[in-house]
Design a protein around this motif. Structure first.
Motif, mmCIF file in Angstrom:
data_model
loop_
_atom_site.group_PDB
_atom_site.id
_atom_site.type_symbol
_atom_site.label_atom_id
_atom_site.label_comp_id
_atom_site.label_asym_id
_atom_site.label_seq_id
_atom_site.Cartn_x
_atom_site.Cartn_y
_atom_site.Cartn_z
ATOM 1 N N MET A 107 12.941 9.632 -8.042
ATOM 2 C CA MET A 107 12.030 10.430 -7.936
ATOM 3 C C MET A 107 12.077 11.063 -8.851
ATOM 4 N N PHE A 108 10.713 12.566 -9.183
ATOM 5 C CA PHE A 108 10.737 12.972 -10.528
ATOM 6 C C PHE A 108 8.998 13.793 -10.355
ATOM 7 N N THR A 109 9.666 14.973 -9.348
ATOM 8 C CA THR A 109 8.717 15.876 -8.704
ATOM 9 C C THR A 109 8.030 16.969 -10.646
ATOM 10 N N TYR A 110 9.197 17.704 -11.003
ATOM 11 C CA TYR A 110 9.142 18.141 -11.743
ATOM 12 C C TYR A 110 10.139 18.634 -12.704
ATOM 13 N N GLY A 111 10.793 18.984 -13.815
ATOM 14 C CA GLY A 111 11.208 19.786 -14.363
ATOM 15 C C GLY A 111 11.154 20.439 -16.019
ATOM 16 N N GLU A 112 11.923 20.222 -16.936
ATOM 17 C CA GLU A 112 12.289 21.635 -18.234
ATOM 18 C C GLU A 112 10.936 21.463 -18.950
ATOM 19 N N ALA A 113 10.445 20.200 -18.745
ATOM 20 C CA ALA A 113 8.826 19.836 -19.983
ATOM 21 C C ALA A 113 7.701 20.147 -18.736
ATOM 22 N N SER A 114 7.910 20.084 -17.960
ATOM 23 C CA SER A 114 6.595 20.052 -16.750
ATOM 24 C C SER A 114 5.640 21.216 -16.788
ATOM 25 N N ALA A 115 4.124 21.153 -17.404
ATOM 26 C CA ALA A 115 3.176 21.766 -17.297
ATOM 27 C C ALA A 115 2.854 22.282 -16.734
#
Length: 509
Positions: free
Chosen positions: A258-266
């Motif tokens: 699962m990836f919802t958002y991270g450091e590079a998410s716009a």
């Protein structure tokens, strides 16, 4: 396969009773292989969902009130390993058949309500006849954190899913026995483990062995798992799959995360947590020896990326961000979610690592899948042998000694305070590297930026020194109407000193 059928099959193995345990284990696996081959030669028959009505109607809260009684754990008095079972019901409408293998004997592990505690509203289930309930799956325990407590380190529950955790880790991503036609026009098919044979471990063993029979409309298979819990919990997987019909795409050693958002998410939700993900990147070690890092994303549409290779050395979904302050989540403990690595034990030949990224509104949905696909197709009547190991880890594989990507950022390249900035329509990228061979280089060492952009060009590429002697690669991309596939790495004296950062920028995302 119901208990009655399992009992008949057990009788067919009666000739094993006189053999030593080690011989019977191999012989049982050969019987599972034969059974898988026979299944593939016959029309597919879906298992019957004939649970008692009370179990079929269970909701999430009711199911959680059914708990296995740890005092009834199997093997607990004869081995450091112990076995606990999951009750059928709720999402798990099709029970699996469980068997124990001990001292040359194969014995069905029949369902009994005495193994479970029925709390709260679940206590009303005892008013019904639960004799045909069966088991949904099982979990294995072993003292991996201290010698006084048997920690859960593996769980097999649902379709062909299983999860592993190592020392001081919390469950995150899942592993599957096989992925069939994932992200294809035919629609994904989910094979399932229908029956298991669990070998009773010795008192002094550090590993436990189990075998599984897989079946699905397209194929069947026989699997043998050797699980070794510890700081890095490992599963050695040996399998043979038999095609019942032509299979468009077979995903080997699939990892689901699962990836919802991270450091590079716009796009970021209104959430106090800086990041939410079980994994933040796909790491690959190619047949030519290159290490490639692809940051994960939560896209606006399904994206499938292929990385062609010949005899890859490994791949995995990694959770590199391991500090609590990168998540601030006291309940999910994302900083403790394991990375997981897959390593072939027999050459895989030509094919591709495939990464599937699916849009998800929140963290309750797994939306990341990675697996290996061979160029050799699997047609009806054919079989394929698999042999690999997969294990959890906190850091990187020991073979990875290059500098690693520790940060990926992007934003507008406009000059602050400049009204009509000439670079306002450009995109600025920042990729930070640290560790590995970079630690052996002096700050004044000159590094070259090896960068390529498919369908575009990199503007103002630069390498800068970070305060901790890491390095920062920066560049800009001009406006574009199509995706830009970017690769970059840092070089010293003509040799790479970092892994390759690979990223696809979608201008309309």
């Amino acid at each position: 396969m119901g208990c009655r059928t399992a009992a008949k099959w057990m009788l067919s193995l009666g000739w094993l009773l006189a053999l030593p345990a080690s011989a019977s284990e191999d012989a049982v696996f050969q019987q599972v292989l034969e059974r898988a081959k026979q299944l593939a030669a016959s029309p597919y028959q879906a298992p019957e969902a004939n649970l008692p009505e009370a179990l079929q109607a269970l909701n999430y809260d009711g199911y959680r009130q059914i708990r296995f009684n740890p005092e009834r754990a199997y093997w607990r008095d004869e081995s450091p390993f112990s076995l606990q079972l999951f009750h059928s019901g709720f999402l798990f409408q099709t029970p699996v058949t469980l068997n124990l293998v001990e001292a040359g004997e194969v014995t069905p592990l029949d369902f009994t309500a005495d193994d479970f505690r029925y709390d709260g509203e679940a206590s009303t289930l005892l008013e019904h006849d639960l004799s045909g309930s069966g088991h949904a799956g099982f979990r294995l325990h072993y003292p991996i954190n201290n010698s006084d407590y048997a920690d859960e380190f593996a769980v097999f529950l649902g379709a062909s899913y299983f999860r592993l955790v190592g020392q001081h880790q919390a469950y995150g991503l899942s592993t599957r026995g096989l992925a069939i036609n994932t992200a294809s026009s035919q629609g994904e098919e989910f094979p399932a483990f229908r029956e298991f044979w669990l070998v009773t471990p010795d008192n002094d063993t550090e590993s436990v062995t189990l075998m599984a029979l897989m079946d699905s409309p397209s194929l069947s298979g026989a699997y043998r798992f050797t699980l070794t819990p510890g700081e890095q919990t490992e599963a050695e997987v040996e399998a043979e799959i038999f095609a019942r019909s032509d299979v468009e795409k077979v995903g080997i050693a699939p990892l689901t995360s699962m990836f919802t958002y991270g450091e590079a998410s716009a796009q970021r939700p209104d959430d106090f947590r800086p990041q939410v993900h079980d994994s933040d990147g796909l790491l690959m070690h190619t047949g030519s020896g290159e290490w490639i890092w692809r940051p994960l994303s939560n896209p606006t549409a399904v994206r499938v990326s292929s990385f062609a290779d010949d005899a890859p050395q490994g791949f995995g979904l990694m959770q590199r961000e391991r500090d609590f302050d990168r998540y601030l989540d006291l309940e999910a403990n994302y900083h403790r979610r394991p990375s997981q690595w897959v390593e072939p034990l027999e050459a895989w030949g030509q094919g591709r690592v495939e990464l599937v990224e699916i849009p998800t509104p929140d963290e309750t949905h797994d939306n990341i899948v990675a697996y290996w696909v061979s160029d050799d197709t699997l047609s009806a009547g054919e079989s394929q042998h698999l042999h690999y190991r997969t294990y959890t880890l906190n850091e990187q594989p020991e073979e990875h000694t290059l500098g690693q990507v520790i940060r990926t950022r992007q934003g507008t390249a406009a000059v602050p305070g400049e009204t009509n900035s000439s670079s306002a329509n450009q995109r600025q990228f920042v990729v930070d590297f640290a560790g590995g061979e970079l630690d052996n280089l002096a700050p004044e060492a000159k590094l070259a930026l090896d960068i390529s952009v498919l369908n575009g060009e990199a503007l103002l590429p630069q390498v800068k020194v970070l305060p901790d002697n890491g390095r920062r690669a920066t560049f800009r991309l001009p406006p574009s109407s199509q995706p830009n596939d970017i690769r970059l790495r840092l070089m010293h004296d003509g040799e790479p000193v970092t892994e390759t950062w690979n990223y696809v920028w979608y201008p309309d995302a």
